[in-house]
Enzyme design. Structure first.
Site, PDB file in Angstrom:
ATOM      1  N   ASP A 166      -8.521  -5.778 -17.524  1.00  0.00           N
ATOM      2  CA  ASP A 166      -9.810  -5.982 -16.874  1.00  0.00           C
ATOM      3  C   ASP A 166     -10.645  -4.709 -16.995  1.00  0.00           C
ATOM      4  O   ASP A 166     -10.758  -3.926 -16.073  1.00  0.00           O
ATOM      5  CB  ASP A 166      -9.584  -6.348 -15.411  1.00  0.00           C
ATOM      6  CG  ASP A 166     -10.836  -6.949 -14.804  1.00  0.00           C
ATOM      7  OD1 ASP A 166     -11.789  -7.212 -15.563  1.00  0.00           O
ATOM      8  OD2 ASP A 166     -10.860  -7.142 -13.581  1.00  0.00           O
TER       9      ASP A 166
ATOM     10  N   GLU B 251       0.044 -10.569 -24.820  1.00  0.00           N
ATOM     11  CA  GLU B 251      -0.452  -9.273 -24.325  1.00  0.00           C
ATOM     12  C   GLU B 251      -1.069  -9.456 -22.938  1.00  0.00           C
ATOM     13  O   GLU B 251      -1.562 -10.526 -22.627  1.00  0.00           O
ATOM     14  CB  GLU B 251      -1.572  -8.739 -25.241  1.00  0.00           C
ATOM     15  CG  GLU B 251      -1.198  -8.625 -26.693  1.00  0.00           C
ATOM     16  CD  GLU B 251      -2.370  -8.195 -27.585  1.00  0.00           C
ATOM     17  OE1 GLU B 251      -3.485  -7.980 -27.052  1.00  0.00           O
ATOM     18  OE2 GLU B 251      -2.158  -8.069 -28.790  1.00  0.00           O
TER      19      GLU B 251
ATOM     20  N   CYS C 239     -15.930   8.511  20.077  1.00  0.00           N
ATOM     21  CA  CYS C 239     -16.222   9.574  21.038  1.00  0.00           C
ATOM     22  C   CYS C 239     -17.552   9.371  21.769  1.00  0.00           C
ATOM     23  O   CYS C 239     -17.907  10.173  22.635  1.00  0.00           O
ATOM     24  CB  CYS C 239     -16.238  10.932  20.339  1.00  0.00           C
ATOM     25  SG  CYS C 239     -17.618  11.106  19.192  1.00  0.00           S
TER      26      CYS C 239
ATOM     27  N   CYS D 175     -20.878   6.801  18.334  1.00  0.00           N
ATOM     28  CA  CYS D 175     -19.585   6.754  17.642  1.00  0.00           C
ATOM     29  C   CYS D 175     -18.576   5.977  18.495  1.00  0.00           C
ATOM     30  O   CYS D 175     -18.413   6.281  19.683  1.00  0.00           O
ATOM     31  CB  CYS D 175     -19.090   8.176  17.402  1.00  0.00           C
ATOM     32  SG  CYS D 175     -17.393   8.243  16.831  1.00  0.00           S
TER      33      CYS D 175
ATOM     34  N   LYS E 218      -4.091  -9.295 -20.384  1.00  0.00           N
ATOM     35  CA  LYS E 218      -5.554  -9.285 -20.520  1.00  0.00           C
ATOM     36  C   LYS E 218      -6.083  -8.233 -19.558  1.00  0.00           C
ATOM     37  O   LYS E 218      -6.041  -8.381 -18.346  1.00  0.00           O
ATOM     38  CB  LYS E 218      -6.154 -10.645 -20.200  1.00  0.00           C
ATOM     39  CG  LYS E 218      -7.665 -10.666 -20.459  1.00  0.00           C
ATOM     40  CD  LYS E 218      -8.195 -12.083 -20.539  1.00  0.00           C
ATOM     41  CE  LYS E 218      -9.621 -12.120 -21.063  1.00  0.00           C
ATOM     42  NZ  LYS E 218     -10.578 -11.436 -20.192  1.00  0.00           N
TER      43      LYS E 218
ATOM     44  N   TYR F 255      -6.138  -3.280 -29.228  1.00  0.00           N
ATOM     45  CA  TYR F 255      -5.484  -4.578 -29.400  1.00  0.00           C
ATOM     46  C   TYR F 255      -5.980  -5.433 -30.562  1.00  0.00           C
ATOM     47  O   TYR F 255      -5.453  -6.517 -30.783  1.00  0.00           O
ATOM     48  CB  TYR F 255      -5.556  -5.386 -28.108  1.00  0.00           C
ATOM     49  CG  TYR F 255      -6.943  -5.461 -27.466  1.00  0.00           C
ATOM     50  CD1 TYR F 255      -8.025  -6.000 -28.147  1.00  0.00           C
ATOM     51  CD2 TYR F 255      -7.140  -4.993 -26.169  1.00  0.00           C
ATOM     52  CE1 TYR F 255      -9.281  -6.077 -27.560  1.00  0.00           C
ATOM     53  CE2 TYR F 255      -8.396  -5.068 -25.565  1.00  0.00           C
ATOM     54  CZ  TYR F 255      -9.461  -5.609 -26.271  1.00  0.00           C
ATOM     55  OH  TYR F 255     -10.691  -5.689 -25.701  1.00  0.00           O
TER      56      TYR F 255
ATOM     57  N   CYS G   1     -20.514  10.531  12.334  1.00  0.00           N
ATOM     58  CA  CYS G   1     -20.412  11.186  13.623  1.00  0.00           C
ATOM     59  C   CYS G   1     -20.185  12.664  13.327  1.00  0.00           C
ATOM     60  O   CYS G   1     -19.283  13.011  12.589  1.00  0.00           O
ATOM     61  CB  CYS G   1     -19.231  10.614  14.408  1.00  0.00           C
ATOM     62  SG  CYS G   1     -18.795  11.641  15.811  1.00  0.00           S
TER      63      CYS G   1
ATOM     64  N   LYS H 270      -5.395 -17.488 -17.705  1.00  0.00           N
ATOM     65  CA  LYS H 270      -5.890 -16.858 -16.476  1.00  0.00           C
ATOM     66  C   LYS H 270      -4.834 -16.900 -15.377  1.00  0.00           C
ATOM     67  O   LYS H 270      -4.075 -17.870 -15.263  1.00  0.00           O
ATOM     68  CB  LYS H 270      -7.142 -17.604 -15.997  1.00  0.00           C
ATOM     69  CG  LYS H 270      -8.330 -17.379 -16.902  1.00  0.00           C
ATOM     70  CD  LYS H 270      -8.760 -15.936 -16.829  1.00  0.00           C
ATOM     71  CE  LYS H 270     -10.243 -15.795 -17.027  1.00  0.00           C
ATOM     72  NZ  LYS H 270     -10.680 -14.413 -16.868  1.00  0.00           N
TER      73      LYS H 270
ATOM     74  N   CYS I 127     -14.592  14.905  18.067  1.00  0.00           N
ATOM     75  CA  CYS I 127     -14.321  13.466  17.955  1.00  0.00           C
ATOM     76  C   CYS I 127     -12.839  13.222  17.659  1.00  0.00           C
ATOM     77  O   CYS I 127     -12.308  13.732  16.670  1.00  0.00           O
ATOM     78  CB  CYS I 127     -15.179  12.870  16.842  1.00  0.00           C
ATOM     79  SG  CYS I 127     -14.830  11.145  16.530  1.00  0.00           S
TER      80      CYS I 127
HETATM   81  S1  IVH Z   1      -8.574  -9.742 -28.149  1.00  0.00           S
HETATM   82  C1  IVH Z   1     -11.084 -12.454 -30.558  1.00  0.00           C
HETATM   83  N1  IVH Z   1      -6.884  -8.762 -26.414  1.00  0.00           N
HETATM   84  O1  IVH Z   1     -11.243  -9.970 -23.108  1.00  0.00           O
HETATM   85  C2  IVH Z   1     -10.218 -11.539 -29.817  1.00  0.00           C
HETATM   86  N2  IVH Z   1      -9.143  -9.043 -25.738  1.00  0.00           N
HETATM   87  O2  IVH Z   1     -12.630 -12.609 -23.098  1.00  0.00           O
HETATM   88  C3  IVH Z   1     -10.916 -10.909 -28.697  1.00  0.00           C
HETATM   89  N3  IVH Z   1      -9.603  -8.314 -23.442  1.00  0.00           N
HETATM   90  O3  IVH Z   1     -14.008  -9.139 -25.048  1.00  0.00           O
HETATM   91  C4  IVH Z   1     -10.314  -9.700 -28.170  1.00  0.00           C
HETATM   92  N4  IVH Z   1      -7.565  -7.668 -22.968  1.00  0.00           N
HETATM   93  O4  IVH Z   1     -12.838  -7.211 -23.849  1.00  0.00           O
HETATM   94  C5  IVH Z   1      -8.160  -9.130 -26.640  1.00  0.00           C
HETATM   95  N5  IVH Z   1      -5.277  -7.884 -24.993  1.00  0.00           N
HETATM   96  C6  IVH Z   1      -6.543  -8.250 -25.220  1.00  0.00           C
HETATM   97  C7  IVH Z   1      -7.555  -8.143 -24.231  1.00  0.00           C
HETATM   98  C8  IVH Z   1      -8.849  -8.554 -24.525  1.00  0.00           C
HETATM   99  C9  IVH Z   1      -8.795  -7.801 -22.519  1.00  0.00           C
HETATM  100  C10 IVH Z   1     -11.040  -8.598 -23.227  1.00  0.00           C
HETATM  101  C11 IVH Z   1     -11.928  -8.147 -24.371  1.00  0.00           C
HETATM  102  C12 IVH Z   1     -12.670  -9.384 -24.803  1.00  0.00           C
HETATM  103  C13 IVH Z   1     -12.495 -10.296 -23.640  1.00  0.00           C
HETATM  104  C14 IVH Z   1     -12.530 -11.723 -24.145  1.00  0.00           C
END
Ligand code: IVH
Length: 667
Positions: free
Chosen positions: A117, A113, A412, A409, A115, A227, A427, A315, A432
């Site tokens: 933000d 999946e 101008c 400014c 991740k 998720y 300004c 990451k 301007c």
């Molecule tokens: S699973 C134990 N799935 O990442 C499972 N978390 O560093 C934990 N997050 O607190 C959650 N995308 O806020 C999961 N596809 C995803 C995610 C996800 C972002 C965040 C979530 C969690 C943090 C963990």
């Protein structure tokens, strides 16, 4: 009666179905305006029969009264975090640990999946209905943000199933986030309103979820992808894949990028494909999450204190790099905002060459202590303008130079003004050159001079050809000027000339609003019109003290206005408009003094007139309408389904009128 119930219920189902198609299936069947119409229909029916409102009605998403503080909610199962894998090797060793933990005997399928933000949240449903929701908090206890979560249109208020009662408890976890486009739009609006922009979509989402007034949250473009599960009673799943597919059926948005992969090589391919795709996704992600699919295998693997052994976050490479600030310049935006911009030694950040970073405003430069010559860490996130995260202090040489925004400014050379309490310097010069397009677009807009057919394209053409340099130049245009422009038909040219001509007969308040004086909006322009009897010279010559005496004009606005007129060229532009035939009538002439000095609050759904009409009527009879009821309120005009304001009026003994009674009063 039962007929009525079934009509309301089927309308509600219809709206929920459209919601589901839009947010979960991404396949809407109707347009936004058709949806709005259905929604209004439901609102109307429910207002007529409040007893038919259900807790999961789509009309119940925004709370009525702001909270004083958030309560807390204990998660029934702790919300753990994820272990990180910083590179391919660490992903490989994670996979080896899985194989070892499962005795190398079983096939391991993995769900991959993105991740997201954003912010982790938990949604709790009992017998199929949303009960409450919370932030992750410290993993054990989170904040009760139910009211705000309910405003997120993609979160179902009840499950899409006939067996709601069978699912006694369902805890769903997911990530609330703001799309990149929603974030850009929000910041644009904030800048236009003189508010500080949010630094990134994550902060914007966090700030929005932390509002005590859910009305504010409801205006923020928040989304969710779900998720994981917390506790579930009444349904069991063998795998994460089964769970996600049930989530989708129940009406929860699940990320469409989720995929099953079957070995470490497929994991690595998924990771690098997603990293390549990262900048094209409509929301921000900072990595991948890999989770063991089978629940039985998850149970065998178990968890450490802070993170499960069956999942890992891969990451992405950093979108942060260091470079040197070679210069700092001031740039003037379309609305006169002066923003400091850092010029950088060009660097490649996640595949894009970056040469500039925004410094937002003077306070930000001071707070981060950024100087010309500094080595800085910069970051790029999606489509967001690169910004400086911090100065690498250890690398500061002795010849760095501090920077202060100029007093004049840069476009101008007129004086720059920073209103008290605001972060942005501006300004205010109508002439301007950096602001011509923005000024003209505002000048001709609907609530200003409302010149029809004068679109953004034409403004660009006229300004780029130097045919307009200040707003008064609009009134110097003739048919020949326009018809000579590229792709301009004779008929359109004539229509525009006619529209310009009829816009000359305008009102004082529209004209003053059109000038775009900071903080002088539509309403205040009317207040000023009344205060100066629609006499523009009196307004131009008004002293700070005279302005400050006007009800609703505070010292900050009074100063903004006096500074605006201190610039002789602004007066020249106004005089030129008048010389070219602009006539300023009094727009909000008093019809009567029947409401003189009366303070009126309109509440509930008005059926005889709109809110705007109500305000205009009140003002034209000498009264003032405000938003909240106090002992100073003279009348509360209550429409349908009036709530807390009506109650307060009764409690304070304020006279309550129906809409008809109000109309009689001013007749
Ligand atoms: S699973 C134990 N799935 O990442 C499972 N978390 O560093 C934990 N997050 O607190 C959650 N995308 O806020 C999961 N596809 C995803 C995610 C996800 C972002 C965040 C979530 C969690 C943090 C963990």
């Amino acid at each position: 009666m039962s007929d009525k119930i079934s009509i309301v219920q089927s309308l509600r189902d219809k709206i929920n179905d459209h919601n589901y198609r839009y947010y979960v299936l991404n396949d809407p069947l109707i347009s936004d305006s058709e949806y709005d119409q259905l929604f209004r229909e439901l609102e109307n029916l429910e207002q007529k029969s409040p007893e038919l409102v259900t807790q999961d009605s789509p009309t119940q998403r925004v709370g009525t009264t702001p909270l004083k503080s958030f309560g807390t909610i204990q998660h029934s199962i702790p919300m753990l975090s994820l272990e990180n894998a910083m590179d391919e090797d660490e992903l490989r060793s994670f996979y080896e640990r899985l194989q070892k933990g499962l005795n190398n005997k079983d096939k391991i399928s993995i769900i991959a999946e993105p991740k997201l933000d954003g912010l982790g949240v938990e949604l709790v449903y009992e017998n199929g209905f949303f009960i409450h929701g919370s932030t992750r908090g410290d993993g054990i206890t989170g904040e009760n943000i139910s009211q705000n979560l309910k405003t997120i249109p993609s979160i179902p208020l009840s499950l899409r199933t006939n067996k709601r009662n069978a699912i006694q408890l369902l805890e769903v976890r997911g990530e609330v986030f703001m799309t990149k486009s929603g974030f850009d739009q929000l910041n644009k609006t904030r800048l236009a309103e003189g508010l500080d922009p949010f630094a990134n979509p994550r902060n914007a989402a966090a700030g929005s979820l932390r509002q005590l007034d859910s009305k504010i949250t409801s205006q923020r473009p928040l989304s969710i992808f779900c998720y994981e599960a917390g506790n579930i009673n009444g349904e069991t799943f063998n795998s994460h894949k089964e769970f996600l597919s049930a989530l989708k059926d129940w009406g929860f948005p699940v990320n469409p990028e989720v995929k099953v992969v079957n070995n470490i090589d497929e994991m690595i391919v998924y990771h690098s494909n997603l990293e390549n795709k990262r900048n094209t996704l409509p929301y921000e992600i900072d990595g991948t999450v890999f989770k063991v699919n089978k629940n039985e295998q998850r149970n065998v693997l178990g968890a450490r204190s802070r993170s499960p052994r069956w999942a890992i976050a891969g990451k992405f490479k950093s979108q942060q790099v260091t470079t040197i600030v070679t210069d700092i310049i001031a740039s003037v935006g379309r609305t006169g905002a002066i923003t400091p911009v850092a010029k950088l030694n060009p660097v490649n950040v996640g595949g894009v060459i970056v040469t500039n970073a925004t410094l937002h405003n003077q306070d930000e430069i001071i707070r981060k202590d950024i100087r010309i010559g500094d080595t800085v860490l910069i970051q790029r996130a999606g489509d967001v303008i690169p910004e400086i995260v911090k100065v690498i202090q250890g690398k500061r040489s002795s010849n760095t130079v501090q920077y202060f925004l100029p007093k004049l400014c840069p476009a101008c050379e007129h004086e720059v003004f920073r209103p008290e309490g605001e972060a942005i310097s501006r300004c205010q010069n109508l002439s301007c050159p950096a602001q011509v397009k923005g000024r003209i677009e505002h000048f001709i807009s609907k609530s200003a001079l409302d010149i029809d057919g004068f679109g953004e394209k034409l403004v660009n053409q006229l300004v780029d050809n130097k045919m307009i340099q200040t707003v008064d130049d609009i009134f110097k245009l003739n048919f020949q000027d326009l018809v000579n422009l590229e792709r301009m038909a004779e008929k359109s040219a004539q229509n525009i000339i006619d529209a310009i001509d009829s816009s000359k007969k305008t009102t004082f308040n529209r004209f003053v609003y059109a000038l775009g004086i900071r903080n002088v909006g539509s309403h205040l322009s009317k207040v000023i019109e009344r205060a100066f009897n629609a006499n523009i010279n009196d307004f131009i010559n008004a002293t700070f003290e005279a302005l400050e005496k006007i009800d609703e004009v505070g010292p900050i606005v009074a100063e903004t206005i006096t500074r605006f007129w201190k610039d002789r060229s602004n007066i020249d532009v106004v005089e030129s408009c008048l010389a070219l035939g602009v006539k300023l009538d009094s727009g909000s002439e008093l019809h009567s003094k029947k409401l003189e000095n009366k303070i009126i609050v309109f509440t509930g759904t008005l059926t005889q007139f709109s809110r705007a009409e109500a305000n205009a009527m009140t003002e034209s009879h000498g009264g003032k309408s405000t938003g909240s009821v106090s002992k100073n309120t003279d009348y509360v005009v209550a429409g349908n389904a009036a709530g807390s304001k009506l109650n307060k009026a009764i409690k304070l003994g304020v006279a309550v009128l129906t809409e008809e009674e109000f109309l009689k009063l001013i007749k």
